[in-house]
Design a protein around this motif. Structure first.
Motif, PDB file in Angstrom:
ATOM      1  N   UNK A   1       2.421   4.750 -14.184  1.00 27.88           N
ATOM      2  CA  UNK A   1       1.880   3.534 -13.583  1.00 27.88           C
ATOM      3  C   UNK A   1       0.405   3.725 -13.224  1.00 27.88           C
ATOM      4  N   UNK A   2       0.092   4.931 -12.668  1.00 27.15           N
ATOM      5  CA  UNK A   2      -1.297   5.172 -12.286  1.00 27.15           C
ATOM      6  C   UNK A   2      -2.100   5.635 -13.490  1.00 27.15           C
ATOM      7  N   UNK A   3      -3.330   5.120 -13.611  1.00 26.81           N
ATOM      8  CA  UNK A   3      -4.138   5.589 -14.727  1.00 26.81           C
ATOM      9  C   UNK A   3      -5.303   6.426 -14.221  1.00 26.81           C
ATOM     10  N   UNK A   4      -5.256   6.818 -12.969  1.00 27.80           N
ATOM     11  CA  UNK A   4      -6.232   7.758 -12.423  1.00 27.80           C
ATOM     12  C   UNK A   4      -5.547   9.128 -12.474  1.00 27.80           C
ATOM     13  N   UNK A   5      -6.210  10.085 -13.106  1.00 28.24           N
ATOM     14  CA  UNK A   5      -5.573  11.384 -13.314  1.00 28.24           C
ATOM     15  C   UNK A   5      -5.360  12.171 -12.030  1.00 28.24           C
ATOM     16  N   UNK A   6      -4.394  13.124 -12.074  1.00 24.36           N
ATOM     17  CA  UNK A   6      -4.093  13.911 -10.869  1.00 24.36           C
ATOM     18  C   UNK A   6      -5.284  14.725 -10.363  1.00 24.36           C
ATOM     19  N   UNK A   7      -6.126  15.203 -11.295  1.00 23.02           N
ATOM     20  CA  UNK A   7      -7.290  15.990 -10.850  1.00 23.02           C
ATOM     21  C   UNK A   7      -8.246  15.128 -10.035  1.00 23.02           C
ATOM     22  N   UNK A   8      -8.419  13.899 -10.488  1.00 20.58           N
ATOM     23  CA  UNK A   8      -9.292  12.967  -9.753  1.00 20.58           C
ATOM     24  C   UNK A   8      -8.719  12.707  -8.359  1.00 20.58           C
ATOM     25  N   UNK A   9      -7.404  12.582  -8.303  1.00 26.02           N
ATOM     26  CA  UNK A   9      -6.765  12.301  -7.012  1.00 26.02           C
ATOM     27  C   UNK A   9      -6.917  13.481  -6.051  1.00 26.02           C
ATOM     28  N   UNK A  10      -6.813  14.683  -6.598  1.00 26.94           N
ATOM     29  CA  UNK A  10      -6.986  15.881  -5.757  1.00 26.94           C
ATOM     30  C   UNK A  10      -8.406  15.888  -5.195  1.00 26.94           C
ATOM     31  N   UNK A  11      -9.369  15.602  -6.058  1.00 25.36           N
ATOM     32  CA  UNK A  11     -10.777  15.592  -5.608  1.00 25.36           C
ATOM     33  C   UNK A  11     -11.010  14.470  -4.603  1.00 25.36           C
ATOM     34  N   UNK A  12     -10.378  13.327  -4.860  1.00 23.69           N
ATOM     35  CA  UNK A  12     -10.498  12.191  -3.941  1.00 23.69           C
ATOM     36  C   UNK A  12      -9.974  12.570  -2.556  1.00 23.69           C
ATOM     37  N   UNK A  13      -8.824  13.243  -2.545  1.00 20.11           N
ATOM     38  CA  UNK A  13      -8.243  13.636  -1.248  1.00 20.11           C
ATOM     39  C   UNK A  13      -9.129  14.632  -0.514  1.00 20.11           C
ATOM     40  N   UNK A  14      -9.901  15.396  -1.293  1.00 20.33           N
ATOM     41  CA  UNK A  14     -10.801  16.377  -0.674  1.00 20.33           C
ATOM     42  C   UNK A  14     -12.114  15.714  -0.233  1.00 20.33           C
ATOM     43  N   UNK A  15     -12.237  14.416  -0.489  1.00 23.69           N
ATOM     44  CA  UNK A  15     -13.428  13.687  -0.037  1.00 23.69           C
ATOM     45  C   UNK A  15     -14.539  13.614  -1.072  1.00 23.69           C
ATOM     46  N   UNK A  16     -14.224  13.924  -2.322  1.00 20.33           N
ATOM     47  CA  UNK A  16     -15.233  13.892  -3.390  1.00 20.33           C
ATOM     48  C   UNK A  16     -15.634  12.428  -3.658  1.00 20.33           C
ATOM     49  N   UNK A  17     -16.914  12.126  -3.453  1.00 24.65           N
ATOM     50  CA  UNK A  17     -17.379  10.743  -3.583  1.00 24.65           C
ATOM     51  C   UNK A  17     -17.381  10.267  -5.033  1.00 24.65           C
ATOM     52  N   UNK A  18     -17.534  11.201  -5.961  1.00 25.07           N
ATOM     53  CA  UNK A  18     -17.536  10.799  -7.370  1.00 25.07           C
ATOM     54  C   UNK A  18     -16.119  10.351  -7.779  1.00 25.07           C
ATOM     55  N   UNK A  19     -15.124  11.081  -7.278  1.00 24.32           N
ATOM     56  CA  UNK A  19     -13.737  10.701  -7.567  1.00 24.32           C
ATOM     57  C   UNK A  19     -13.439   9.347  -6.917  1.00 24.32           C
ATOM     58  N   UNK A  20     -13.960   9.148  -5.722  1.00 21.05           N
ATOM     59  CA  UNK A  20     -13.756   7.874  -5.025  1.00 21.05           C
ATOM     60  C   UNK A  20     -14.410   6.737  -5.814  1.00 21.05           C
ATOM     61  N   UNK A  21     -15.585   7.019  -6.334  1.00 21.17           N
ATOM     62  CA  UNK A  21     -16.281   5.994  -7.143  1.00 21.17           C
ATOM     63  C   UNK A  21     -15.416   5.587  -8.351  1.00 21.17           C
ATOM     64  N   UNK A  22     -14.799   6.583  -8.992  1.00 20.54           N
ATOM     65  CA  UNK A  22     -13.948   6.284 -10.155  1.00 20.54           C
ATOM     66  C   UNK A  22     -12.790   5.380  -9.751  1.00 20.54           C
ATOM     67  N   UNK A  23     -12.230   5.656  -8.583  1.00 26.82           N
ATOM     68  CA  UNK A  23     -11.104   4.848  -8.115  1.00 26.82           C
ATOM     69  C   UNK A  23     -11.573   3.418  -7.811  1.00 26.82           C
ATOM     70  N   UNK A  24     -12.714   3.294  -7.169  1.00 24.38           N
ATOM     71  CA  UNK A  24     -13.227   1.944  -6.866  1.00 24.38           C
ATOM     72  C   UNK A  24     -13.475   1.177  -8.163  1.00 24.38           C
ATOM     73  N   UNK A  25     -14.154   1.842  -9.084  1.00 21.62           N
ATOM     74  CA  UNK A  25     -14.486   1.146 -10.333  1.00 21.62           C
ATOM     75  C   UNK A  25     -13.224   0.735 -11.086  1.00 21.62           C
ATOM     76  N   UNK A  26     -12.204   1.544 -10.984  1.00 19.13           N
ATOM     77  CA  UNK A  26     -10.963   1.234 -11.706  1.00 19.13           C
ATOM     78  C   UNK A  26     -10.210   0.051 -11.076  1.00 19.13           C
ATOM     79  N   UNK A  27     -10.231  -0.021  -9.750  1.00 16.16           N
ATOM     80  CA  UNK A  27      -9.381  -1.007  -9.076  1.00 16.16           C
ATOM     81  C   UNK A  27     -10.125  -2.188  -8.449  1.00 16.16           C
ATOM     82  N   UNK A  28     -11.433  -2.167  -8.446  1.00 12.55           N
ATOM     83  CA  UNK A  28     -12.137  -3.195  -7.671  1.00 12.55           C
ATOM     84  C   UNK A  28     -11.833  -4.623  -8.137  1.00 12.55           C
TER      85      UNK A  28
END
Lengths: 179, 157
Positions: A1-28
């Motif tokens: 269901x999710x199309x954001x990869x697990x590595x991106x999610x791990x980085x997002x949870x660690x506060x990585x702003x680039x990973x967060x940007x990918x999530x915003x761009x994907x879902x905005x």
């Protein structure tokens, strides 16, 4: 269901702003369109989208990586939308479609814009609890089972609310001129 | 089937939750009721309009706006179990305060050795024993008669 990869999610949870940007761009777009259906106004939908992503960022430590990210994200966003709907005074939707030159293509475009505006106006006349379901179903393309999980209600309640919501929307839409 | 049920059945059909029996009844009703056929046509158009994607895009600077705000945000909120730890700590502090309040606002519990001796000495004076310093080891039993514990009596001798 999710199309954001697990590595991106791990980085997002660690506060990585680039990973967060990918999530915003994907879902905005999805979140913004959910906001448009819930609130009717472009400005409010944009504010809602911003708040939704900030809430997601703030609560990223609560996401359980063993579960689908999209379900968690939609749940957080839906709860935020519900809170916002409870707090706000209903505001009439008055985003006017921009004036366009009446040419064949432009006319089609204008008709679509008018139809979209009527949809948003009609949604504002539907009770918030029904509107939420309609926005999830037709804004996020969720099925009834997914809606039950995200809204935290039984499948039977989802079915009943959706049936009533569609009927209420149809009546409001037709009262505004339908198509 | 009554005309008043048609919209409900149309909604259920749209959601894919209309049972075969009810669908059959709906189709039969629509076949013979022109007014409800009209309603069914309008209903279909309403749902199509609702399904149609909106023409409005999110503001172009939205991603940057969100990232700017997020950069100013504090650390992520604590995991879910923290919601009860904070109230539990507050509760523990309140219980401690209630239990130990007398220690703060009541009579002092901790006294120096001199203060203990002085306290007993005063009592002894009231009872006519005079200054404790004049008493010898033989007087130890006398002290105990007046309720002075042996441990304290030793100090008086």
């Amino acid at each position: 269901m999710s199309s954001i990869g697990p590595e991106t999610l791990v980085r997002f949870q660690a506060g990585d702003m680039e990973a967060f940007r990918m999530i915003i761009e994907h879902y905005q777009e999805k979140i913004f369109r959910l906001g448009l259906r819930l609130f009717g106004q472009t400005d409010e939908a944009a504010d809602f989208t911003q708040d939704a992503f900030l809430r997601i960022f703030e609560q990223r430590g609560r996401y359980d990586p063993k579960r689908p990210f999209e379900n968690w994200l939609f749940k957080v966003v839906t709860n935020l939308g519900r809170d916002r709907l409870r707090r706000r005074r209903e505001i009439p939707t008055n985003d006017e479609p921009p004036e366009l030159a009446i040419e064949p293509q432009a006319e089609q475009e204008m008709l679509k814009r008018e139809r979209n505006l009527r949809v948003r106006q009609a949604l504002q006349k539907v009770k918030p609890k029904y509107r939420e379901g309609l926005a999830l179903r037709f804004g996020l393309d969720l099925n009834l089972q997914e809606m039950a999980q995200i809204q935290g209600i039984s499948l039977g309640t989802v079915k009943s609310r959706m049936s009533r919501g569609l009927k209420a929307f149809h009546r409001a839409y037709q009262a505004l001129g339908g198509e | 089937m009554r005309c008043s049920k048609v919209e409900k059945r149309l909604a259920e059909q749209e959601l894919g939750i209309l049972s075969p029996g009810k669908k059959e009844a709906l189709d039969a009703h629509l076949a013979k009721c022109a007014a409800c056929r009209q309603v069914a046509e309008e209903f279909k158009r309403s749902v199509m309009a609702l399904s149609e994607g909106t023409d409005i895009d999110p503001p172009q600077d939205l991603v940057q706006r969100i990232l700017r705000h997020a950069a100013r945000e504090p650390e992520p909120s604590a995991p879910r179990y923290w919601w009860w730890i904070a109230p539990a700590l507050v509760g523990a502090v309140i219980i401690m305060l209630v239990l130990y309040m007398p220690a703060f606002f009541g009579p002092r519990i901790h006294m120096t050795e001199q203060e203990v001796l002085a306290g007993y000495a005063e009592n002894l004076e009231v009872l006519g024993f005079g200054n404790t310093e004049v008493y010898s080891e033989d007087n130890a039993s006398d002290y105990e008669e007046f309720g002075i514990p042996p441990e304290v009596a030793k100090l008086l001798i």
